[in-house]
Write an enzyme that holds these catalytic residues in place. Structure first.
Site, PDB file in Angstrom:
ATOM      1  N   VAL A 155       0.843  -1.204   0.000  1.00  0.00           N
ATOM      2  CA  VAL A 155       0.000   0.000   0.000  1.00  0.00           C
ATOM      3  C   VAL A 155       0.879   1.255   0.000  1.00  0.00           C
ATOM      4  O   VAL A 155       0.582   2.240  -0.675  1.00  0.00           O
ATOM      5  CB  VAL A 155      -0.992  -0.006   1.184  1.00  0.00           C
ATOM      6  N   TYR A 156       1.984   1.194   0.727  1.00  0.00           N
ATOM      7  CA  TYR A 156       2.946   2.310   0.717  1.00  0.00           C
ATOM      8  C   TYR A 156       3.464   2.520  -0.704  1.00  0.00           C
ATOM      9  O   TYR A 156       3.520   3.645  -1.198  1.00  0.00           O
ATOM     10  CB  TYR A 156       4.093   1.983   1.680  1.00  0.00           C
ATOM     11  N   VAL A 157       3.817   1.415  -1.357  1.00  0.00           N
ATOM     12  CA  VAL A 157       4.292   1.466  -2.748  1.00  0.00           C
ATOM     13  C   VAL A 157       3.210   2.097  -3.638  1.00  0.00           C
ATOM     14  O   VAL A 157       3.495   2.987  -4.444  1.00  0.00           O
ATOM     15  CB  VAL A 157       4.663   0.045  -3.238  1.00  0.00           C
TER      16      VAL A 157
END
Ligand SMILES: NC(=O)c1ccc[n+]([C@@H]2O[C@H](COP(=O)([O-])OP(=O)(O)OC[C@H]3O[C@@H](n4cnc5c(N)ncnc54)[C@H](O)[C@@H]3O)[C@@H](O)[C@H]2O)c1
Length: 269
Positions: A155-157
């Site tokens: 999700v960060y990516v």
């Protein structure tokens, strides 16, 4: 004319990590006024006290950048109390750091809200004045995680891929319309600020916060389109472009150890 001297800058997430260091360096380089937005009241107060003791002009605002109403209201307050912002650094960010299946819906919304959507809402509030005066610089802190996929960072990516795509499209719009508003997209590898505590990298060096900040500020002074660090990050798109996906996974993921970097992630708690 100096890009920093006598100017006014706003940094989100400026009460700690590279945000705080960027603020200090801008002030040391002659910035007239620093505006800090952060959600951590204690750090916000202590940073303001520290900088004011050094004789600098600092304004702090307690803002959760995920809350668009707060963003809009605080932006109006800043314009009234401080005036036009010349340099906007969209820096606030969070990381969850676990397998996608372990994310709650709130984890997903918070990560995308803080790391992606907030940058667009905040920029939307300050861009108009910059375009009107044909003067301004927006720095968007993405991540090398916005250029390559990685386990335990999905999700960060996703949030950082979004930042790069939006930030660079905004740059093209500013250039197409000859607004003279500069856009810099920043994509660092891991930095030892504490945000990614526990991360291990065997070959690619983890960046020291001060080195990251030196590079970003130089990027502002030189109107750089992209600031990537360490140098090897400049090769990511090329290597990804020429290698078949499985080879890229093996070389970068296994040989360079990228896919194991998050194994012992602890982060900030
Ligand atoms: N540390 C790294 O390894 C690394 C690598 C690449 C990119 N980045 C990016 O750099 C930026 C800064 O990271 P850092 O390492 O200095 O992190 P940090 O955790 O030290 O600082 C982040 C700051 O953002 C603030 N913040 C968090 N959520 C907020 C919210 N909802 N509203 C307002 N403020 C909020 C925090 O209070 C904190 O002061 C982030 O966008 C991060 O994704 C970090």
């Amino acid at each position: 004319m100096s890009k920093i001297e006598s100017k006014k800058a706003l940094i989100t997430g400026g009460a700690s990590g590279i945000g705080k260091l960027m603020g200090l360096q801008l002030l040391q380089k002659g910035l007239a006024t620093l505006v800090i937005w952060d959600v951590n009241e204690t750090l916000l107060q202590s940073t303001a006290l520290e900088f004011k003791k050094m004789g600098y002009d600092v304004y702090i605002y307690l803002v959760d950048v995920m809350n668009t109403t707060q963003v809009i209201n605080t932006a109006a307050l800043v314009k009234k109390e401080v005036g036009k912002i010349d340099i906007l650094i969209n820096n606030a960010g969070i990381v969850v750091g676990k397998y996608f299946i372990d994310h709650t819906h709130e984890d997903i919304d918070k990560t995308m809200g803080i790391n992606s959507n907030a940058l667009m809402h905040i920029t939307r509030e300050f861009l108009g004045d910059m375009m009107q005066t044909k003067q301004g610089h927006i720095v968007n802190i993405a991540s090398a995680a916005g250029m390559v996929s990685n386990p335990k960072l999905s999700v960060y990516v996703a949030s950082k891929f979004a930042v790069i795509g939006w930030s660079d499209s905004l740059r093209l719009e500013m250039e197409k319309e000859k607004t003279n508003v500069k856009i810099t997209t920043v994509t660092p590898f891991y930095i030892s600020t504490g945000m990614f505590d526990g991360v291990k990298s065997s070959i690619i060096p983890i960046v020291k916060p001060q080195n990251a900040v030196n590079k970003i500020i130089r990027g502002i002074e030189n109107d750089r389109l992209y600031v990537r660090m360490p140098g090897i990050v400049n090769w990511v798109y090329f290597v990804k472009g020429i290698l078949p996906a499985r080879w890229f996974d093996t070389i970068v993921g296994k040989w360079f150890g990228m896919h194991a970097t998050m194994n012992e992630f602890k982060g900030r708690h």
